[in-house]
Structure formats: C-alpha cells, structure tokens
Design a protein around this motif. Structure first.
Motif, PDB file in Angstrom:
ATOM      1  N   GLU A 224      -6.561  -2.191   0.909  1.00 16.25           N
ATOM      2  CA  GLU A 224      -5.931  -2.888   2.031  1.00 16.25           C
ATOM      3  C   GLU A 224      -6.646  -4.202   2.339  1.00 16.25           C
ATOM      4  OE1 GLU A 224      -4.109   0.869   4.537  1.00 16.25           O
ATOM      5  OE2 GLU A 224      -6.081   0.113   5.083  1.00 16.25           O
TER       6      GLU A 224
ATOM      7  N   GLU B 149       0.708   6.886  -3.480  1.00 16.99           N
ATOM      8  CA  GLU B 149      -0.002   7.894  -2.697  1.00 16.99           C
ATOM      9  C   GLU B 149      -1.485   7.724  -2.951  1.00 16.99           C
ATOM     10  OE1 GLU B 149       1.377  11.919  -3.058  1.00 16.99           O
ATOM     11  OE2 GLU B 149       3.445  11.251  -3.252  1.00 16.99           O
ATOM     12  N   TRP B 150      -2.282   7.860  -1.913  1.00 23.08           N
ATOM     13  CA  TRP B 150      -3.718   7.683  -2.014  1.00 23.08           C
ATOM     14  C   TRP B 150      -4.409   9.024  -1.764  1.00 23.08           C
ATOM     15  CZ3 TRP B 150      -5.671   2.956  -3.386  1.00 23.08           C
ATOM     16  CH2 TRP B 150      -4.765   1.907  -3.366  1.00 23.08           C
TER      17      TRP B 150
ATOM     18  N   ILE C 251       0.832  -1.216   0.000  1.00 23.17           N
ATOM     19  CA  ILE C 251       0.000   0.000   0.000  1.00 23.17           C
ATOM     20  C   ILE C 251       0.860   1.257   0.000  1.00 23.17           C
ATOM     21  CG2 ILE C 251      -1.564   1.367   1.467  1.00 23.17           C
ATOM     22  CD1 ILE C 251      -3.019  -0.772  -0.118  1.00 23.17           C
ATOM     23  N   GLU C 252       1.977   1.225   0.692  1.00 23.18           N
ATOM     24  CA  GLU C 252       2.827   2.411   0.786  1.00 23.18           C
ATOM     25  C   GLU C 252       3.612   2.696  -0.495  1.00 23.18           C
ATOM     26  OE1 GLU C 252       2.700   4.651   3.186  1.00 23.18           O
ATOM     27  OE2 GLU C 252       1.189   3.415   4.165  1.00 23.18           O
TER      28      GLU C 252
ATOM     29  N   ARG D 205      -8.223   3.470  -0.414  1.00 26.55           N
ATOM     30  CA  ARG D 205      -7.074   2.866   0.270  1.00 26.55           C
ATOM     31  C   ARG D 205      -7.542   1.716   1.160  1.00 26.55           C
ATOM     32  NH1 ARG D 205      -1.796   5.173   2.881  1.00 26.55           N
ATOM     33  NH2 ARG D 205      -1.308   3.471   4.290  1.00 26.55           N
ATOM     34  N   LYS D 206      -8.608   1.936   1.920  1.00 30.95           N
ATOM     35  CA  LYS D 206      -9.138   0.896   2.810  1.00 30.95           C
ATOM     36  C   LYS D 206      -9.621  -0.310   2.010  1.00 30.95           C
ATOM     37  CE  LYS D 206      -8.706   2.518   6.941  1.00 30.95           C
ATOM     38  NZ  LYS D 206      -7.704   1.930   7.800  1.00 30.95           N
TER      39      LYS D 206
END
Length: 84
Positions: A44, A33-34, A29-30, A40-41
């Motif tokens: 994940e 950039e979100w 995820i990193e 993002r959730k």
C-alpha cells in the motif's frame, strides 16, 4: 464471461482516473487476497508513492503505466530524469 483489456484504441475506462492516492491504492490492492497484513501494508505504501511520483512527473495514471513503473529501476530512472 466478460473480457477486459487496457490495450487498444477503444479503451476508455480507467479505474484510476480522478480519484485520490488512497482510493487508487485501494482499487489496486483489492485485486488480490493478502495472507500477511505486513506485506499488504508495504504494498500500500509503495503504491501510493508510485502514484505520487507519476502525478508529479505528469504521467497519466492508468493500470498500464502503474504496472510499467512498479519496478524500482524504472521508477528511480524516472525520478532522476524528472529532477534534472
């Protein structure tokens, strides 16, 4: 500038080796950039699911395999094959 490739015979580095689902997810995820926390959730949760499925199916978790199974079609196919 350094070049990094996950292909080839001499690739020994696997950033997803020997860590839990949460840390694996964080490492992927990193990479970007979100702008929206919602997306993002979602990403994940999906990534953690992919990691769990790969582990249950005894598929080596590395960046190549994760990228290969991110598509729902291939992931579903893997689940169907494994559950038979």
């Amino acid at each position: 500038m350094k070049l990094f490739s996950m292909r080839g015979e001499n690739c020994n580095y696997n950033p997803l080796y020997s860590v839990g689902y949460s840390l694996k997810k964080d490492r992927v995820i990193e990479l970007r950039e979100w702008s929206e926390a919602h997306y993002r959730k979602l990403a994940e949760g999906y990534l953690q699911t992919v990691f769990k499925i790969l582990e249950v199916c005894k598929i080596n978790v590395n960046l190549i395999n994760v990228a290969d199974y991110l598509g729902r079609g291939k992931l579903r196919s893997l689940i169907r094959t494994h559950s038979q």
